[in-house]
Scaffold this motif. Structure first.
Motif, PDB file in Angstrom:
ATOM      1  N   PHE A 161       1.004  -0.734  -0.317  1.00  0.00           N
ATOM      2  CA  PHE A 161       0.239  -0.601  -0.487  1.00  0.00           C
ATOM      3  C   PHE A 161       0.509   1.529  -0.179  1.00  0.00           C
ATOM      4  CE2 PHE A 161      -2.763  -3.350   2.324  1.00  0.00           C
ATOM      5  CZ  PHE A 161      -3.808  -3.464   1.451  1.00  0.00           C
ATOM      6  N   THR A 162       0.317   2.300  -0.828  1.00  0.00           N
ATOM      7  CA  THR A 162       1.052   3.466  -0.150  1.00  0.00           C
ATOM      8  C   THR A 162       0.786   4.162   0.836  1.00  0.00           C
ATOM      9  OG1 THR A 162      -0.939   4.946  -1.771  1.00  0.00           O
ATOM     10  CG2 THR A 162       0.883   3.660  -3.601  1.00  0.00           C
ATOM     11  N   LEU A 163       2.034   4.750   1.459  1.00  0.00           N
ATOM     12  CA  LEU A 163       1.351   6.146   2.345  1.00  0.00           C
ATOM     13  C   LEU A 163      -0.151   6.280   2.616  1.00  0.00           C
ATOM     14  CD1 LEU A 163       2.341   6.484   5.125  1.00  0.00           C
ATOM     15  CD2 LEU A 163       3.540   8.525   3.763  1.00  0.00           C
ATOM     16  N   ILE A 164      -0.616   7.287   1.418  1.00  0.00           N
ATOM     17  CA  ILE A 164      -2.000   7.783   1.549  1.00  0.00           C
ATOM     18  C   ILE A 164      -2.918   6.199   1.380  1.00  0.00           C
ATOM     19  CG2 ILE A 164      -3.979   8.617  -0.040  1.00  0.00           C
ATOM     20  CD1 ILE A 164      -1.792  10.931   1.529  1.00  0.00           C
ATOM     21  N   GLU A 165      -2.971   4.987   1.415  1.00  0.00           N
ATOM     22  CA  GLU A 165      -3.857   4.434   1.423  1.00  0.00           C
ATOM     23  C   GLU A 165      -4.028   3.860   2.583  1.00  0.00           C
ATOM     24  OE1 GLU A 165      -3.735   2.242  -3.046  1.00  0.00           O
ATOM     25  OE2 GLU A 165      -1.901   1.563  -1.837  1.00  0.00           O
ATOM     26  N   SER A 166      -2.793   3.666   3.412  1.00  0.00           N
ATOM     27  CA  SER A 166      -2.015   3.495   4.689  1.00  0.00           C
ATOM     28  C   SER A 166      -2.926   4.405   5.685  1.00  0.00           C
ATOM     29  CB  SER A 166      -0.982   3.315   5.148  1.00  0.00           C
ATOM     30  OG  SER A 166      -0.678   1.980   3.679  1.00  0.00           O
ATOM     31  N   LEU A 167      -2.804   5.437   5.233  1.00  0.00           N
ATOM     32  CA  LEU A 167      -3.835   6.233   6.085  1.00  0.00           C
ATOM     33  C   LEU A 167      -4.902   6.152   5.634  1.00  0.00           C
ATOM     34  CD1 LEU A 167      -1.025   9.402   5.698  1.00  0.00           C
ATOM     35  CD2 LEU A 167      -1.500   8.302   7.539  1.00  0.00           C
ATOM     36  N   VAL A 168      -5.475   6.733   5.147  1.00  0.00           N
ATOM     37  CA  VAL A 168      -7.057   6.394   4.474  1.00  0.00           C
ATOM     38  C   VAL A 168      -7.718   5.450   6.114  1.00  0.00           C
ATOM     39  CG1 VAL A 168      -8.749   5.892   3.014  1.00  0.00           C
ATOM     40  CG2 VAL A 168      -7.183   8.048   2.612  1.00  0.00           C
ATOM     41  N   SER A 169      -6.965   3.760   5.163  1.00  0.00           N
ATOM     42  CA  SER A 169      -8.033   2.964   6.044  1.00  0.00           C
ATOM     43  C   SER A 169      -7.816   3.096   7.472  1.00  0.00           C
ATOM     44  CB  SER A 169      -6.434   1.769   5.227  1.00  0.00           C
ATOM     45  OG  SER A 169      -5.595   1.967   5.987  1.00  0.00           O
ATOM     46  N   ILE A 170      -6.277   3.948   8.111  1.00  0.00           N
ATOM     47  CA  ILE A 170      -6.169   4.135   9.878  1.00  0.00           C
ATOM     48  C   ILE A 170      -7.477   4.455  10.281  1.00  0.00           C
ATOM     49  CG2 ILE A 170      -4.892   4.845  11.290  1.00  0.00           C
ATOM     50  CD1 ILE A 170      -2.610   3.607  10.086  1.00  0.00           C
ATOM     51  N   VAL A 171      -7.565   5.854   9.265  1.00  0.00           N
ATOM     52  CA  VAL A 171      -9.185   6.819   9.378  1.00  0.00           C
ATOM     53  C   VAL A 171     -10.095   6.222   9.376  1.00  0.00           C
ATOM     54  CG1 VAL A 171     -10.047   8.987   8.764  1.00  0.00           C
ATOM     55  CG2 VAL A 171      -7.767   8.667   8.913  1.00  0.00           C
ATOM     56  N   VAL A 172     -10.371   5.296   8.163  1.00  0.00           N
ATOM     57  CA  VAL A 172     -11.570   4.778   8.191  1.00  0.00           C
ATOM     58  C   VAL A 172     -12.137   3.981   9.424  1.00  0.00           C
ATOM     59  CG1 VAL A 172     -13.161   2.719   7.306  1.00  0.00           C
ATOM     60  CG2 VAL A 172     -11.771   4.654   6.437  1.00  0.00           C
ATOM     61  N   LEU A 173     -10.831   2.625  10.555  1.00  0.00           N
ATOM     62  CA  LEU A 173     -10.600   2.054  11.056  1.00  0.00           C
ATOM     63  C   LEU A 173     -10.954   2.608  12.093  1.00  0.00           C
ATOM     64  CD1 LEU A 173     -10.573  -1.308  11.961  1.00  0.00           C
ATOM     65  CD2 LEU A 173      -8.062  -0.622  12.380  1.00  0.00           C
ATOM     66  N   ALA A 174     -10.456   4.407  12.345  1.00  0.00           N
ATOM     67  CA  ALA A 174     -10.152   4.972  13.748  1.00  0.00           C
ATOM     68  C   ALA A 174     -12.005   4.936  13.953  1.00  0.00           C
ATOM     69  CB  ALA A 174      -9.486   6.122  13.885  1.00  0.00           C
ATOM     70  N   PHE A 175     -12.634   5.839  12.405  1.00  0.00           N
ATOM     71  CA  PHE A 175     -13.903   5.858  12.854  1.00  0.00           C
ATOM     72  C   PHE A 175     -15.276   4.795  13.360  1.00  0.00           C
ATOM     73  CE2 PHE A 175     -12.895   9.689  10.036  1.00  0.00           C
ATOM     74  CZ  PHE A 175     -13.438  10.715  11.406  1.00  0.00           C
ATOM     75  N   VAL A 176     -14.249   3.639  12.727  1.00  0.00           N
ATOM     76  CA  VAL A 176     -15.120   2.293  13.587  1.00  0.00           C
ATOM     77  C   VAL A 176     -15.233   2.291  14.495  1.00  0.00           C
ATOM     78  CG1 VAL A 176     -15.621   0.165  12.451  1.00  0.00           C
ATOM     79  CG2 VAL A 176     -15.508   1.442  11.212  1.00  0.00           C
TER      80      VAL A 176
ATOM     81  N   SER B 280     -14.371   4.491  17.141  1.00  0.00           N
ATOM     82  CA  SER B 280     -14.822   4.958  17.903  1.00  0.00           C
ATOM     83  C   SER B 280     -16.546   5.298  17.870  1.00  0.00           C
ATOM     84  CB  SER B 280     -14.459   6.626  17.875  1.00  0.00           C
ATOM     85  OG  SER B 280     -15.085   7.178  16.391  1.00  0.00           O
ATOM     86  N   ALA B 281     -17.200   4.740  16.961  1.00  0.00           N
ATOM     87  CA  ALA B 281     -18.493   4.120  16.696  1.00  0.00           C
ATOM     88  C   ALA B 281     -19.215   3.469  17.793  1.00  0.00           C
ATOM     89  CB  ALA B 281     -19.087   4.010  15.341  1.00  0.00           C
ATOM     90  N   GLY B 282     -18.067   2.355  17.806  1.00  0.00           N
ATOM     91  CA  GLY B 282     -18.670   0.959  18.647  1.00  0.00           C
ATOM     92  C   GLY B 282     -18.390   1.274  19.791  1.00  0.00           C
ATOM     93  N   ALA B 283     -17.449   2.563  19.931  1.00  0.00           N
ATOM     94  CA  ALA B 283     -17.159   2.176  21.824  1.00  0.00           C
ATOM     95  C   ALA B 283     -18.211   3.142  22.150  1.00  0.00           C
ATOM     96  CB  ALA B 283     -15.826   3.386  21.939  1.00  0.00           C
ATOM     97  N   VAL B 284     -18.697   4.555  20.954  1.00  0.00           N
ATOM     98  CA  VAL B 284     -20.115   4.888  21.785  1.00  0.00           C
ATOM     99  C   VAL B 284     -21.562   3.688  22.026  1.00  0.00           C
ATOM    100  CG1 VAL B 284     -21.497   7.085  20.733  1.00  0.00           C
ATOM    101  CG2 VAL B 284     -19.288   7.044  20.827  1.00  0.00           C
ATOM    102  N   ALA B 285     -21.604   3.400  21.168  1.00  0.00           N
ATOM    103  CA  ALA B 285     -22.572   1.877  21.210  1.00  0.00           C
ATOM    104  C   ALA B 285     -22.262   1.371  22.368  1.00  0.00           C
ATOM    105  CB  ALA B 285     -22.411   1.096  19.877  1.00  0.00           C
ATOM    106  N   VAL B 286     -21.454   1.171  22.812  1.00  0.00           N
ATOM    107  CA  VAL B 286     -20.871   0.054  24.791  1.00  0.00           C
ATOM    108  C   VAL B 286     -21.340   0.950  24.381  1.00  0.00           C
ATOM    109  CG1 VAL B 286     -19.042  -1.117  25.440  1.00  0.00           C
ATOM    110  CG2 VAL B 286     -19.351  -1.440  23.078  1.00  0.00           C
ATOM    111  N   GLY B 287     -20.833   1.957  24.926  1.00  0.00           N
ATOM    112  CA  GLY B 287     -21.046   2.996  26.053  1.00  0.00           C
ATOM    113  C   GLY B 287     -22.331   3.716  26.377  1.00  0.00           C
ATOM    114  N   LEU B 288     -23.401   3.297  25.355  1.00  0.00           N
ATOM    115  CA  LEU B 288     -25.112   4.390  25.288  1.00  0.00           C
ATOM    116  C   LEU B 288     -25.524   2.914  26.101  1.00  0.00           C
ATOM    117  CD1 LEU B 288     -26.559   6.146  25.270  1.00  0.00           C
ATOM    118  CD2 LEU B 288     -26.380   4.980  22.392  1.00  0.00           C
ATOM    119  N   ALA B 289     -25.159   1.907  25.647  1.00  0.00           N
ATOM    120  CA  ALA B 289     -25.274   0.104  25.883  1.00  0.00           C
ATOM    121  C   ALA B 289     -25.605   0.346  27.704  1.00  0.00           C
ATOM    122  CB  ALA B 289     -25.377  -0.605  25.369  1.00  0.00           C
TER     123      ALA B 289
END
Length: 165
Positions: free
Chosen positions: A22-37, A39-48
């Motif tokens: 992967f190029t550096l840009i592709e790696s950074l984009v995948s890390i950002v997407v993974l971080a969003f997923v 954080s959404a999971g953490a919020v859902a667990v906290g709310l539950a």
């Protein structure tokens, strides 16, 4: 010429390497997407978790209110008023043992985060279907609340005054 010399020469050169990975840009984009997923999971667990805790408090509060109403309905009508008042958070008395009127034991553990307010109001009750028959009685209202004052359960019952024989 020898036979070896006559054979076609086989080139030992490898094809140019393909760029794999992967190029550096592709790696950074995948890390950002993974971080969003994540954080959404953490919020859902906290709310539950918060919702589950709130549901548990509401269930315990309903049980505490029902215990108090049941206790009051077992008391002689004229003695009920001595049990009106407020039990502070963590100070709710347990139901008495069978055949006893003493309530010395405090409800502990998860009950310790709840308080209870018992209000008894003299209130006649009119039965319109029976020719407007009016019966003397008392309205019992029990509220169970948390440390921040949030009311988790309210239970209201009417108790008619027993006829004197």
């Amino acid at each position: 010429m020898t036979r070896l010399e006559m054979a076609p020469r086989i080139s030992r050169q490898l094809p140019p390497p393909r760029c794999r990975g992967f190029t550096l840009i592709e790696s950074l984009v995948s890390i950002v997407v993974l971080a969003f997923v994540a954080s959404a999971g953490a919020v859902a667990v906290g709310l539950a978790s918060a919702t589950q805790q709130e549901a548990q408090l509401r269930q315990l509060a309903g049980m505490a209110a029902q215990q108090q109403v049941d206790f009051l309905l077992e008391q002689p009508y004229d003695d009920m008023t001595s049990f009106a008042g407020e039990e502070a958070v963590g100070q709710m008395a347990a139901p008495p043992a069978a055949g006893s009127l003493d309530r010395p034991k405090l409800l502990g553990d998860c009950w310790g985060v709840l308080g209870r307010r018992t209000t008894l109001t003299s209130e006649p009750f009119t039965f319109t279907q029976y020719g407007s028959l009016t019966v003397e009685g008392t309205r019992i209202e029990v509220q169970v609340f948390g440390p921040d004052g949030t009311v988790y359960a309210t239970l209201r019952r009417h108790r008619s005054k027993e006829l004197q024989s």
